[in-house]
Design a protein around this motif. Structure first.
Motif, PDB file in Angstrom:
ATOM      1  N   GLU A 196       0.832  -1.205   0.000  1.00 12.05           N
ATOM      2  CA  GLU A 196       0.000   0.000   0.000  1.00 12.05           C
ATOM      3  C   GLU A 196       0.866   1.254   0.000  1.00 12.05           C
ATOM      4  O   GLU A 196       0.563   2.224  -0.692  1.00 12.05           O
ATOM      5  N   ASP A 197       1.970   1.228   0.749  1.00 10.38           N
ATOM      6  CA  ASP A 197       2.878   2.386   0.765  1.00 10.38           C
ATOM      7  C   ASP A 197       3.490   2.628  -0.617  1.00 10.38           C
ATOM      8  O   ASP A 197       3.613   3.770  -1.055  1.00 10.38           O
ATOM      9  N   GLU A 198       3.852   1.546  -1.323  1.00  9.99           N
ATOM     10  CA  GLU A 198       4.432   1.692  -2.658  1.00  9.99           C
ATOM     11  C   GLU A 198       3.393   2.239  -3.644  1.00  9.99           C
ATOM     12  O   GLU A 198       3.694   3.107  -4.459  1.00  9.99           O
ATOM     13  N   ARG A 199       2.156   1.715  -3.569  1.00  7.82           N
ATOM     14  CA  ARG A 199       1.096   2.215  -4.453  1.00  7.82           C
ATOM     15  C   ARG A 199       0.795   3.684  -4.170  1.00  7.82           C
ATOM     16  O   ARG A 199       0.577   4.479  -5.090  1.00  7.82           O
ATOM     17  N   THR A 200       0.805   4.052  -2.894  1.00  2.00           N
ATOM     18  CA  THR A 200       0.563   5.452  -2.517  1.00  2.00           C
ATOM     19  C   THR A 200       1.676   6.339  -3.063  1.00  2.00           C
ATOM     20  O   THR A 200       1.412   7.411  -3.619  1.00  2.00           O
ATOM     21  N   ALA A 201       2.921   5.904  -2.921  1.00  2.00           N
ATOM     22  CA  ALA A 201       4.058   6.693  -3.427  1.00  2.00           C
ATOM     23  C   ALA A 201       3.975   6.821  -4.952  1.00  2.00           C
ATOM     24  O   ALA A 201       4.195   7.915  -5.494  1.00  2.00           O
ATOM     25  N   LEU A 202       3.648   5.730  -5.637  1.00  2.00           N
ATOM     26  CA  LEU A 202       3.526   5.771  -7.090  1.00  2.00           C
ATOM     27  C   LEU A 202       2.408   6.724  -7.507  1.00  2.00           C
ATOM     28  O   LEU A 202       2.593   7.555  -8.396  1.00  2.00           O
ATOM     29  N   ARG A 203       1.259   6.620  -6.859  1.00  2.00           N
ATOM     30  CA  ARG A 203       0.148   7.526  -7.152  1.00  2.00           C
ATOM     31  C   ARG A 203       0.562   8.984  -6.962  1.00  2.00           C
ATOM     32  O   ARG A 203       0.319   9.829  -7.814  1.00  2.00           O
ATOM     33  N   ASP A 204       1.211   9.259  -5.844  1.00  2.00           N
ATOM     34  CA  ASP A 204       1.613  10.637  -5.550  1.00  2.00           C
ATOM     35  C   ASP A 204       2.636  11.157  -6.562  1.00  2.00           C
ATOM     36  O   ASP A 204       2.572  12.318  -6.975  1.00  2.00           O
ATOM     37  N   LEU A 205       3.563  10.314  -6.978  1.00  2.00           N
ATOM     38  CA  LEU A 205       4.542  10.721  -7.986  1.00  2.00           C
ATOM     39  C   LEU A 205       3.875  10.973  -9.332  1.00  2.00           C
ATOM     40  O   LEU A 205       4.198  11.955 -10.018  1.00  2.00           O
ATOM     41  N   LEU A 206       2.939  10.109  -9.717  1.00  2.00           N
ATOM     42  CA  LEU A 206       2.238  10.308 -10.988  1.00  2.00           C
ATOM     43  C   LEU A 206       1.419  11.598 -10.958  1.00  2.00           C
ATOM     44  O   LEU A 206       1.410  12.360 -11.923  1.00  2.00           O
ATOM     45  N   LYS A 207       0.735  11.858  -9.846  1.00  2.00           N
ATOM     46  CA  LYS A 207      -0.026  13.101  -9.712  1.00  2.00           C
ATOM     47  C   LYS A 207       0.912  14.313  -9.818  1.00  2.00           C
ATOM     48  O   LYS A 207       0.579  15.296 -10.469  1.00  2.00           O
ATOM     49  N   ARG A 208       2.058  14.204  -9.194  1.00  2.64           N
ATOM     50  CA  ARG A 208       3.037  15.298  -9.231  1.00  2.64           C
ATOM     51  C   ARG A 208       3.521  15.529 -10.661  1.00  2.64           C
ATOM     52  O   ARG A 208       3.650  16.666 -11.119  1.00  2.64           O
ATOM     53  N   MET A 209       3.771  14.442 -11.391  1.00  2.00           N
ATOM     54  CA  MET A 209       4.198  14.562 -12.781  1.00  2.00           C
ATOM     55  C   MET A 209       3.132  15.248 -13.628  1.00  2.00           C
ATOM     56  O   MET A 209       3.445  15.989 -14.550  1.00  2.00           O
ATOM     57  N   LEU A 210       1.860  14.997 -13.296  1.00  2.00           N
ATOM     58  CA  LEU A 210       0.759  15.567 -14.051  1.00  2.00           C
ATOM     59  C   LEU A 210       0.376  16.967 -13.570  1.00  2.00           C
ATOM     60  O   LEU A 210      -0.516  17.592 -14.142  1.00  2.00           O
ATOM     61  N   GLY A 211       1.027  17.424 -12.516  1.00  2.00           N
ATOM     62  CA  GLY A 211       0.739  18.760 -12.003  1.00  2.00           C
ATOM     63  C   GLY A 211      -0.504  18.820 -11.138  1.00  2.00           C
ATOM     64  O   GLY A 211      -1.088  19.877 -10.971  1.00  2.00           O
ATOM     65  N   ASN A 212      -0.921  17.678 -10.608  1.00  2.00           N
ATOM     66  CA  ASN A 212      -2.121  17.644  -9.742  1.00  2.00           C
ATOM     67  C   ASN A 212      -1.734  17.839  -8.295  1.00  2.00           C
ATOM     68  O   ASN A 212      -0.834  17.314  -7.781  1.00  2.00           O
TER      69      ASN A 212
END
Length: 140
Positions: free
Chosen positions: A124-140
């Motif tokens: 869950e921590d890895e999925r959360t980190a991946l989600r947060d990084l993808l959102k950051r890449m998209l400017g969200n």
């Protein structure tokens, strides 16, 4: 800011491209099992969540409104989508999934395993980190 061309950045860009390519290939294959094109399946998926003006669908999918009109026409002919007036502005038509359209969209989503299976192997921590990084890449 100058574009990053270091080997790690290039490798990440290539991996993202491969993930996107595999996702689209699986999505198109799943859509074909329901006699839909990938574009029709994407529109149906959006409409299964909420009724939406066709211009907003076009913006979201980054295509021309006339393309969405044709896609909605074909989905409507199959009984998967209907047009209705927008209660907030009766000049605007909303496209909405019918009950059959929602069932088809749910079956389609359930058949997509490519991303779900590998993501299930992450904590869950890895999925959360991946989600947060993808959102950051998209400017969200």
């Amino acid at each position: 800011m100058a574009p990053r061309t270091d080997p790690l950045t290039l490798e990440v860009v290539e991996l993202i491209g491969e993930v996107v390519s595999r996702y689209h290939a699986e999505y198109d294959e799943a859509a074909a099992q329901h006699a839909l094109t990938g574009a029709q399946a994407r529109v149906l998926g959006l409409l299964s969540v909420e009724a939406t003006p066709m211009r907003r669908i076009a913006r979201r999918l980054k295509c021309e409104p006339s393309n969405i009109t044709g896609i909605v026409d074909r989905l409507e002919a199959r009984g998967l989508v209907e047009r209705r007036p927008d209660p907030a502005d009766r000049r605007v038509k909303l496209a909405a999934a019918t009950e059959e359209g929602r069932r088809t969209a749910a079956k389609l989503r359930a058949s997509l395993d490519f991303a779900r299976e590998p993501l299930g192997e992450l904590s869950e921590d890895e999925r959360t980190a991946l989600r947060d990084l993808l959102k950051r890449m998209l400017g969200n």
